[in-house]
Motif scaffolding. Structure first.
Motif, short mmCIF file in Angstrom:
data_model
loop_
_atom_site.label_atom_id
_atom_site.label_comp_id
_atom_site.label_asym_id
_atom_site.label_seq_id
_atom_site.Cartn_x
_atom_site.Cartn_y
_atom_site.Cartn_z
N VAL A 1 -26.86 -11.42 21.32
CA VAL A 1 -27.58 -12.18 20.27
C VAL A 1 -26.69 -13.54 20.16
O VAL A 1 -25.45 -13.67 20.38
N ASP A 2 -27.54 -14.66 19.83
CA ASP A 2 -26.77 -15.98 19.89
C ASP A 2 -25.87 -16.24 18.61
O ASP A 2 -26.23 -15.55 17.45
N ASP A 3 -24.82 -16.98 18.71
CA ASP A 3 -23.82 -16.97 17.78
C ASP A 3 -24.03 -17.62 16.56
O ASP A 3 -23.87 -17.00 15.44
N ASP A 4 -25.04 -18.56 16.59
CA ASP A 4 -25.52 -19.30 15.39
C ASP A 4 -26.62 -18.25 14.66
O ASP A 4 -26.56 -18.30 13.49
N PHE A 5 -27.31 -17.84 15.30
CA PHE A 5 -28.41 -16.75 14.73
C PHE A 5 -27.42 -15.64 13.88
O PHE A 5 -27.93 -15.42 12.80
N TRP A 6 -26.51 -14.95 14.58
CA TRP A 6 -25.93 -14.13 14.11
C TRP A 6 -25.08 -14.49 12.80
O TRP A 6 -25.02 -13.70 11.73
N HIS B 1 -13.48 -8.31 7.07
CA HIS B 1 -13.89 -8.38 8.52
C HIS B 1 -15.14 -8.72 9.01
O HIS B 1 -16.15 -8.13 8.35
N PRO B 2 -15.36 -9.47 10.00
CA PRO B 2 -16.81 -9.99 10.32
C PRO B 2 -17.30 -8.63 10.88
O PRO B 2 -16.81 -7.96 11.40
N HIS B 3 -18.84 -8.62 10.85
CA HIS B 3 -19.48 -7.84 11.49
C HIS B 3 -19.65 -8.14 13.03
O HIS B 3 -19.54 -9.27 13.63
#
Length: 363
Positions: A316-321, A308-310
């Motif tokens: 926090v920006d989605d792309d950065f995450w 499962h994802p963190h």
């Protein structure tokens, strides 16, 4: 032998009482005898002599009583004075010992503060020297400072090779390894990595200027067919990120309130780092604990990844995450490290071959 001791004591005690009783009987007989036998004279004379002796004895007893009290007082006073002198002398020795101990503790405190100050001065000087001139020597010295403080994990730090978060990532290591033994001379190792796997390596030795090292690293990257990575790498930005990462890592060892708390493994971007505590963000704490990092299997060959994802924080920006979690998935959990002969040993300021073997950077 000890069983006869009480009996002997009892005999001596009985003997003393009999002596007292005997003396008392003799005294009474001496007083009564003159009244019973005529040769001693008339009773008036005897009575006068007896009363005189009794009065003399009582007077003498009174004098002895007062003398005894004065003697006891004097002896008691001298005993108290001597006891006080002994106590004063003993406490004086104790106070002197406490003073010496306090002086030693103060010296120890000064010594520890001096050591902390020297470490901080060495850290600041290493950073300043690197900023003034980038060379093999200043890079190696900066890594030694970090290793002195155990600020980077396993003596290796990975940084972005450009300003973009998606940039290729380069690991930098200064220490003793099987490769160093084969190379024959100390070198700073630069390794371009992909998913934690090394794909391009450069051994930067002391006689090579930084410009030549940058050109050789670019040549090897292109020779490996990694044209996109070679175009993306900015060696100057790589060195700036290296400086920022080591500076933050060593500053984090200066106090419990400094950031980051753990040993830095990888520098993500300003205020973001992967450490042996997890993914740490300045003023935000740990956003992904190290316990959530994937780990190696029992053979040390493959990684067990999370199903499962963190959980992404709202700020926090989605792309950065996505980039951060991809980098995290390339790390394995704390304590997990594949076996490869013997582990490399980072150089510190005490074990560095730079000075002991005459290794100096080229100007």
């Amino acid at each position: 032998m000890s069983s006869t001791t009480p009996s002997d004591s009892s005999v001596r005690l009985v003997f003393r009482w009999w002596v007292i009783i005997l003396v008392a009987i003799v005294g009474v007989l001496c007083l009564v005898a003159p009244f019973l036998y005529d040769p001693f004279g008339s009773w008036q004379v005897i009575t006068s002599s007896t009363l005189t002796n009794v009065g003399t004895t009582m007077t003498f007893a009174a004098v002895l009583f007062f003398l005894e009290r004065a003697f006891v007082r004097r002896v008691a006073g001298q005993a108290r004075q001597q006891a006080q002198e002994v106590v004063v002398e003993a406490t004086a020795d104790l106070r002197e010992e406490n003073r010496r101990l306090s002086a030693k503790l103060s010296d120890l405190s000064d010594l520890l503060e001096g050591a902390d100050l020297r470490r901080e001065q060495a850290r600041e000087q290493a950073i300043e020297d690197f900023e003034n001139e980038v060379s093999f020597d200043t890079v190696a010295r900066l890594l030694e400072t970090a290793n002195d403080l155990n600020a980077i994990r396993h003596g290796t730090i990975t940084v972005p090779a450009a300003a973009d978060i998606h940039a290729p990532r380069v690991s930098i290591f200064w220490g003793r390894s099987y490769r160093q033994s084969a190379l024959g001379e100390p070198a700073v190792e630069l390794a371009l990595r992909n998913d934690r796997r090394q794909i391009v390596r450069l051994d930067w030795t002391a006689e090579v200027p930084v410009q030549e090292a940058a050109r050789e690293f670019d040549r090897r990257t292109r020779a490996a067919g990694l044209l996109a990575e070679a175009d993306a790498i900015d060696f100057k930005v790589l060195l700036v990120n290296f400086r920022n990462a080591v500076s933050a890592a060593t500053e984090g060892r200066s106090s419990s309130e400094a950031w980051p708390n753990g040993r830095v493994t990888e520098w993500l971007t300003d205020d973001w780092a992967v450490t042996d505590q997890g993914v740490e963000v300045r003023d935000r704490g740990v956003v992904i604990p190290v316990d959530e990092f994937p780990s190696l299997d029992v053979r040390g060959q493959s990684r067990r990844r999370k199903t499962h994802p963190h959980q992404r924080p709202d700020w926090v920006d989605d792309d950065f995450w996505t980039v951060v979690t991809t980098i995290v998935d390339a790390h394995h959990a704390r304590g997990s490290r594949p076996s490869s002969g013997y582990a490399p040993t980072p150089y510190t300021s005490q074990t560095t071959p730079r000075l002991s073997k005459g290794v100096e950077s080229s100007q």
